[in-house]
Design an enzyme around this catalytic site. Structure first.
Site, short mmCIF file in Angstrom:
data_model
loop_
_atom_site.label_atom_id
_atom_site.label_comp_id
_atom_site.label_asym_id
_atom_site.label_seq_id
_atom_site.Cartn_x
_atom_site.Cartn_y
_atom_site.Cartn_z
N HIS A 44 -6.86 22.41 24.74
CA HIS A 44 -5.93 21.71 25.63
C HIS A 44 -4.51 22.23 25.39
CE1 HIS A 44 -5.61 19.44 21.85
NE2 HIS A 44 -4.39 19.10 22.26
N ASP A 46 -0.41 20.83 24.88
CA ASP A 46 0.42 19.66 24.56
C ASP A 46 1.81 19.84 25.16
OD1 ASP A 46 -1.42 18.16 22.91
OD2 ASP A 46 -1.17 19.72 21.39
N LYS A 223 39.80 42.84 32.26
CA LYS A 223 39.81 41.85 31.17
C LYS A 223 39.38 40.51 31.77
CE LYS A 223 42.59 40.07 27.38
NZ LYS A 223 42.09 38.69 27.49
N GLU A 361 43.33 38.94 34.86
CA GLU A 361 44.10 38.72 33.65
C GLU A 361 44.74 40.01 33.13
OE1 GLU A 361 43.62 36.75 29.20
OE2 GLU A 361 41.90 36.84 30.54
N ASP A 663 76.45 13.18 54.60
CA ASP A 663 76.37 13.97 55.83
C ASP A 663 77.57 13.61 56.73
OD1 ASP A 663 75.61 15.45 57.98
OD2 ASP A 663 73.72 14.40 58.36
N SER A 696 74.97 21.26 48.95
CA SER A 696 73.79 21.18 49.80
C SER A 696 73.43 22.54 50.39
CB SER A 696 74.02 20.19 50.93
OG SER A 696 75.03 20.68 51.82
N LYS A 699 76.69 21.24 55.10
CA LYS A 699 77.98 20.59 55.37
C LYS A 699 78.42 19.64 54.26
CE LYS A 699 76.73 18.64 59.16
NZ LYS A 699 76.86 17.77 60.35
#
Length: 818
Positions: A44, A46, A223, A361, A663, A696, A699
């Protein structure tokens, strides 16, 4: 712990049988299975499945069958010890189970039902990953007859790609381990398989260089970004070993199975890189880390580049080119998860550029006639597209921004025998990474730094020191003059590396005749390399059409613009990194159509995608960047303006950056605008809030308030509106908090609206997509009267970053809203 194996032990006399004594073991990673052909009173097979420290066992009289119509009786017997999966030999006659036992098959199994529940209910379904048994199987308990003491089940093959019309097992009459027949086992004959000439070896290592040697005597390969693995194959057994001697066979089961099937019992030792590959064939280290946590992906690949032994012969003394030719022939019809690492002779410069262009890489160079010495002797060299290496975790920090987790990792390396501090990595850590690291830190915390002198904690942060036992891979921009990392980003844990071997990688300093210098020495190194007149590489990103004109007055080309972002990255990234972005792209220059973009496109390079719940309850993808490569990748796509959220992705619902945009109405005198800035600064100071000033590029001016991430967007937004309303009420003829233009006549709109969830503001140091290549530039309060809102262009910005930082101390503020 022996109780579940009591029945096994009671049936055996261990003074007469060589079977292992039954001791319940702690389960290891991966569930093993074994099938043993057992010629006892009745012939048999197992079937034994590892579970809960023992082997569940069934005796199958006719053996398993690949035919789905076959219902094979399987009688459940007593549990066996895990050690029994190694047993092959003869049990003396008169003893329980007396006869011959052969190891007929072995491998791993995966249940796809709850095992304990399945055993109780009488239905166990699983996948077998063996040499001979593969695919989906089921064990089904039969209804017992009155007085029947046996626990009878049926072993069934379920439908899948492995199904056959025959039983599929009759042709296998030898041991999977030793190659012996039942008769040869009974007669005690030696194993049939050839042994490898050695069972361990030091791997050949590559030396970091800045120059590539010319000539046909060198072979160049890609690499790869993964785990270095040496595979030992003997018979049908496979061991996958890391550089520092850890056995990863169970972690890389699918590859181990493919190697065993492919080798067909032949003895060999292979050297290669275990990696996860994306659809383009690039290796992804983070994906490999994810695989180790949850091995569900199917694109794990063992990339093989050397053959150290074959059929019992040691090949390490043979020239590399001969070893590679033999390896290529062996792998000609290999399974798809075994990949041969191809090479080119000579052409190091072209190979390096092609690797960087492809986002790899770097490359490895190897002397064609090199022996395999297992050292770092210069026979193998490496050149990287970006800077990354392994470091040792020596501690971690937690700032006031977080109540738990990790703010940054403190890193070390060995200089000779001495451990020294190397800096910190504060980006790249996901929540899952933090959870994993916190768990590992529990048992290795210590009271003091593992070296002297120890770095002092920054303001409002706490340092926890740990034993120098964990190795991580880190990507970084450069080393400072103080030998500390600059812009370091966590990439993943390296369980395959020995902490004592972690040294700073230093490139060769001397340039020999006949060598091609590809990178000048750091820190003067610039990551710019021309490939041809139409493209180049900056920060590992291929730059197309570098000479395209983006601004006409003054004339500024695409590469000029990208070089600008490369140079300001160190100043800019602290404000931009890990914040959701909206960007303005002008792919044909500012004179042509520009467009606004806030969602990532397919194949976006250098950005991190994040799903965010929107106000209507749906989820949409947004994106952010983490490092200089992300900044350059966006600039390569034509991005001129970078607009940022007021919160970081780490604390997405708790904003920490409040911005007011003044502004002015059309034609308003600059002096009036400057007075508005002073009035706003005064209001904020009365609220005990430090503020910072920037142009900014248009303005008006921007007044920026750094805060600790403490309140929700609603509270944050309402507070900003309240500040604007206070100014409107105090000086109604000067200021308005109403966005409608009709309300702005001769007044300044105090724009508070950008402080809501999903709103953005132009990032410090960002270019503006307007004539003149203006910059939104941080300036000091003392410069308010001398620098106009559009008074800093790209050239002036580059000059200014050579001076001290006008926003010094910005991130050390501890102010917060309640």
């Amino acid at each position: 712990m022996r109780s579940k194996l009591n029945q096994y032990n009671q049936k055996r006399n261990f003074t007469r049988t060589l079977e292992p004594e039954g001791i319940t073991e702690m389960p290891q990673e991966g569930l093993r299975f074994v099938v043993q052909h057992h010629l006892a009173r009745r012939d048999h097979y197992d079937l034994r499945l590892e579970w809960d420290g023992a082997m569940l066992s069934w005796a199958v009289p006719k053996g398993p069958s690949y035919n789905t119509r076959d219902k094979r009786l399987a009688v459940q017997v007593e549990d066996h010890p895990l050690e029994y999966r190694h047993f092959e030999g003869t049990i003396p006659k008169g003893e329980y189970g007396g006869g011959v036992v052969m190891l007929w098959d072995e491998g791993f199994w995966e249940p796809y039902v709850d095992v304990d529940g399945g055993l109780h209910e009488g239905m166990l379904k699983f996948v077998l990953k063996g040499r001979r048994l593969k695919g989906r199987w089921a064990l089904v308990r039969m209804k017992g007859k009155a007085g029947d003491k046996k626990d009878n089940w049926l072993l069934l093959k379920e439908k899948d790609d492995y199904v056959q019309t025959a039983d599929g097992i009759s042709q296998f009459i030898t041991s999977i381990r030793t190659g012996r027949t039942m008769t040869e086992i009974e007669e005690g004959e030696e194993e049939k398989f050839t042994r490898n000439p050695f069972s361990s070896t030091e791997v050949q290592l590559a030396k970091l260089v800045r120059h590539l040697p010319e000539g046909e005597g060198w072979l160049y390969e890609l690499k790869y970004d993964g785990y270095r693995i040496v595979a030992y194959l003997e018979g049908h057994r496979v061991r996958l070993m890391t550089r520092n001697g850890h056995d990863y066979t169970e972690r890389f089961q699918d590859v181990a199975s493919s190697l065993a099937d492919w080798a067909e019992g032949r003895a060999m030792i292979l050297d290669g890189e275990m990696a996860i590959t994306d659809p383009e064939g690039k290796t992804d280290f983070q994906a490999l880390q994810n695989y180790l946590k949850n091995p569900r992906t199917k694109n794990l690949t063992y990339i093989l580049f050397d053959l150290l032994a074959l059929d019992g012969a040691d090949l390490r003394g043979h020239p590399l080119i001969h070893r590679k030719e033999t390896l290529a022939a062996l792998l000609e019809n290999a399974p798809p998860n075994l990949h041969y690492s191809r090479h080119v002779r000579g052409k190091g410069e072209e190979s390096f550029r092609a690797a960087c262009e492809a986002g790899m890489e770097g490359i490895i160079g190897k002397k064609a006639d090199a022996l395999y010495s297992g050292t770092r002797n210069g026979d193998w060299i490496k050149l990287k597209c970006d800077q990354r290496q392994e470091f040792i975790i020596v501690g971690y920090t937690l700032s006031q921004k977080r109540i738990s987790g990790i703010s940054s990792l403190l890193l070390g390396i060995y200089e000779g025998r001495e451990l020294v501090y190397a800096g910190r990595a504060g980006t790249g850590l996901k929540e899952s990474d933090m959870e994993e690291l916190e768990e590992k830190f529990k048992d290795i915390r210590r009271s003091s730094a593992p070296f002297k002198p120890a770095p002092k904690p920054r303001a409002n942060e706490r340092i926890t020191w740990v034993e120098p036992e964990l190795v991580v891979e880190v990507k970084f921009a450069d080393w400072t003059e103080e030998n500390l990392l600059r812009q370091a980003s966590f990439k993943g844990l390296r369980a395959d590396k020995n902490p004592r071997e972690i040294r700073r990688e230093r490139a060769d300093e001397e340039k020999d005749d006949g060598e091609l210098q590809l990178q000048p020495p750091a820190p003067e190194r610039k990551s710019l390399m021309k490939i041809n007149t139409n493209s180049m590489i900056i920060e590992g990103i291929k730059i197309s059409s570098p000479d395209k004109v983006i601004f006409t007055d003054p004339e500024i080309t695409k590469v000029d613009m990208i070089r600008y972002y490369a140079k300001v990255a160190e100043r800019m990234l602290p404000y931009v990194s890990r914040r959701i972005l909206s960007i303005v792209r002008c792919p044909k220059g500012v004179a042509q159509t520009c467009f606004y973009k806030k969602h990532p496109g397919p194949g976006s390079q250098g950005v991190v995608t994040i799903p965010i719940l929107t106000s209507d309850g749906t989820t949409e993808d947004y994106f952010y960047i983490e490092n200089p490569s992300g900044l350059i990748a966006e600039a390569q796509m034509g991005t001129l303006e970078f607009h940022i959220w007021g919160s970081r992705v780490d604390e997405l619902e708790k904003p920490d950056l409040m911005v007011f945009d003044l502004d002015p109405d059309e034609g308003m005198e600059l002096g009036t605008v400057r007075q508005g800035v002073r009035d706003l600064k005064t209001i904020l100071a009365e609220l005990s809030l430090n503020s910072y000033l920037k142009t900014s590029g248009g303005k008006g001016y921007h007044v920026v308030v750094p805060l600790k991430p403490a309140v929700s967007w609603g509270v944050f937004h309402d507070f900003a509106q309240g500040v604007a309303q206070v100014m409107e009420q105090k000086w109604p003829d000067r200021y308005t908090s109403n966005v409608r233009k009709a309300k702005r006549t001769n007044r300044i709109f105090i724009d508070w609206i950008r402080n809501g969830r999903g709103a953005t503001s132009i990032a410090p140091y960002s270019l503006r997509a307007r004539r003149g290549a203006k910059v939104s530039m941080p300036i000091t309060w003392e410069e308010l009267d001398t620098v106009a809102p559009d008074g800093v262009d790209m050239a002036e910005a580059l000059r200014r970053i050579q001076d001290s930082d006008p926003w010094e101390g910005f991130f050390r503020n501890q102010q917060r809203l309640q």
